[in-house]
Design a protein around this motif. Structure first.
Motif, short mmCIF file in Angstrom:
data_model
loop_
_atom_site.label_atom_id
_atom_site.label_comp_id
_atom_site.label_asym_id
_atom_site.label_seq_id
_atom_site.Cartn_x
_atom_site.Cartn_y
_atom_site.Cartn_z
N LEU A 102 -2.27 1.28 5.22
CA LEU A 102 -1.32 1.48 6.30
C LEU A 102 -1.61 2.82 6.97
O LEU A 102 -1.90 3.80 6.28
CB LEU A 102 0.13 1.51 5.77
CG LEU A 102 0.64 0.31 5.01
CD1 LEU A 102 2.10 0.53 4.62
CD2 LEU A 102 0.49 -0.96 5.83
N ILE A 156 1.72 -6.47 2.42
CA ILE A 156 0.70 -5.52 2.89
C ILE A 156 -0.67 -5.98 2.42
O ILE A 156 -0.87 -6.27 1.24
CB ILE A 156 1.02 -4.10 2.39
CG1 ILE A 156 2.35 -3.62 3.00
CG2 ILE A 156 -0.11 -3.14 2.73
CD1 ILE A 156 2.85 -2.30 2.43
N TYR A 175 9.09 -0.32 4.12
CA TYR A 175 8.13 -1.18 4.83
C TYR A 175 8.87 -2.35 5.47
O TYR A 175 9.69 -3.00 4.84
CB TYR A 175 7.05 -1.69 3.87
CG TYR A 175 6.16 -2.74 4.48
CD1 TYR A 175 5.26 -2.40 5.48
CD2 TYR A 175 6.23 -4.07 4.08
CE1 TYR A 175 4.44 -3.36 6.06
CE2 TYR A 175 5.42 -5.04 4.65
CZ TYR A 175 4.53 -4.68 5.64
OH TYR A 175 3.73 -5.63 6.23
N LEU A 187 8.74 2.54 0.07
CA LEU A 187 7.40 3.05 -0.19
C LEU A 187 7.44 4.41 -0.88
O LEU A 187 6.66 4.68 -1.78
CB LEU A 187 6.61 3.15 1.12
CG LEU A 187 6.44 1.84 1.89
CD1 LEU A 187 5.74 2.09 3.22
CD2 LEU A 187 5.69 0.81 1.06
N GLN A 214 -2.35 -1.61 10.21
CA GLN A 214 -2.64 -2.09 8.86
C GLN A 214 -4.02 -2.76 8.84
O GLN A 214 -4.30 -3.63 9.67
CB GLN A 214 -1.56 -3.09 8.45
CG GLN A 214 -1.70 -3.62 7.08
CD GLN A 214 -0.56 -4.57 6.70
OE1 GLN A 214 -0.64 -5.15 5.64
NE2 GLN A 214 0.46 -4.75 7.49
N VAL A 237 7.62 0.92 9.77
CA VAL A 237 8.35 1.62 8.70
C VAL A 237 9.68 2.08 9.28
O VAL A 237 9.79 2.34 10.48
CB VAL A 237 7.58 2.84 8.14
CG1 VAL A 237 6.38 2.40 7.35
CG2 VAL A 237 7.19 3.81 9.23
N TRP A 290 -0.39 0.39 -1.59
CA TRP A 290 0.76 -0.52 -1.48
C TRP A 290 0.34 -1.95 -1.21
O TRP A 290 1.16 -2.77 -0.77
CB TRP A 290 1.71 -0.02 -0.41
CG TRP A 290 2.30 1.32 -0.72
CD1 TRP A 290 2.82 1.74 -1.91
CD2 TRP A 290 2.41 2.42 0.16
NE1 TRP A 290 3.25 3.03 -1.82
CE2 TRP A 290 3.02 3.48 -0.55
CE3 TRP A 290 2.08 2.63 1.50
CZ2 TRP A 290 3.30 4.71 0.01
CZ3 TRP A 290 2.36 3.85 2.07
CH2 TRP A 290 2.95 4.88 1.33
#
Length: 129
Positions: free
Chosen positions: A120, A116, A110, A72, A91, A100, A63
Motif C-alpha cells: 500500500l 489487500i 483499511y 492497520l 496498491q 484509509v 498487510w
C-alpha cells in the motif's frame, strides 16, 4: 488584544507590523517531530510541523490478505487527527479503489472491497488535535 511589534526602516519608507502571537506561531513551524511506525514496512513515518501532520506509507507486503475494516496501526496521541480524515491509496497487484480512514482516536483503518493484494502507498496531510 495581542501586543504589537512594529519594525520601521530608518527612513520610514516601510513599516512591518507583527503580532507577537503571529511570531510565536511561525516559531512553532520550525519544530518538526517524527514518529516511525514499526512493523515489516518499507517506509512508514508521520511528521508533525506545528499542528500539521504528514503521514507517509509504503507498507511492503506487511498487510497482504488484510480485509476492509481492519485497523492497520494506531497513531500516538500527539499525532492523532483533529477530525475524521480519509485518503485514497495506491496498491500493488490490483486496480481496485481503496483508501484509509484516520479516526480521532488514532486508529488507521483499511477501506476497500477486496483484501489487500500487495504493498500500500499513501500520503495523508491532516491537522492534529
Amino acid at each position: 488584544d495581542f501586543p504589537i511589534l512594529i519594525i520601521s526602516h530608518l527612513n520610514h519608507s516601510y513599516t512591518f507590523i507583527f503580532s507577537i502571537a503571529f511570531l510565536n506561531k511561525l516559531e512553532n513551524l520550525s519544530t518538526i517531530e517524527t514518529h516511525v511506525i514499526f512493523g515489516h514496512l518499507t517506509q512508514a513515518k508521520v511528521f508533525k510541523i506545528g499542528r500539521l501532520c504528514i503521514l507517509s506509507m509504503d507498507s511492503n507486503d506487511a498487510w497482504k490478505g488484510v480485509t476492509a475494516g481492519t485497523v492497520l496501526f494506531n497513531l500516538p496521541e500527539k499525532f492523532r487527527p483533529l477530525h475524521y480524515t480519509v485518503a485514497p491509496l495506491g496498491q500493488l497487484g490490483t486496480t481496485e479503489n481503496a483508501g484509509v480512514q484516520l479516526e480521532t482516536d488514532g486508529r488507521v483503518i483499511y477501506r476497500g472491497h477486496q483484501s489487500i493484494k500487495g504493498a500500500l502507498y499513501f500520503n495523508v496531510v491532516y491537522l492534529a488535535k
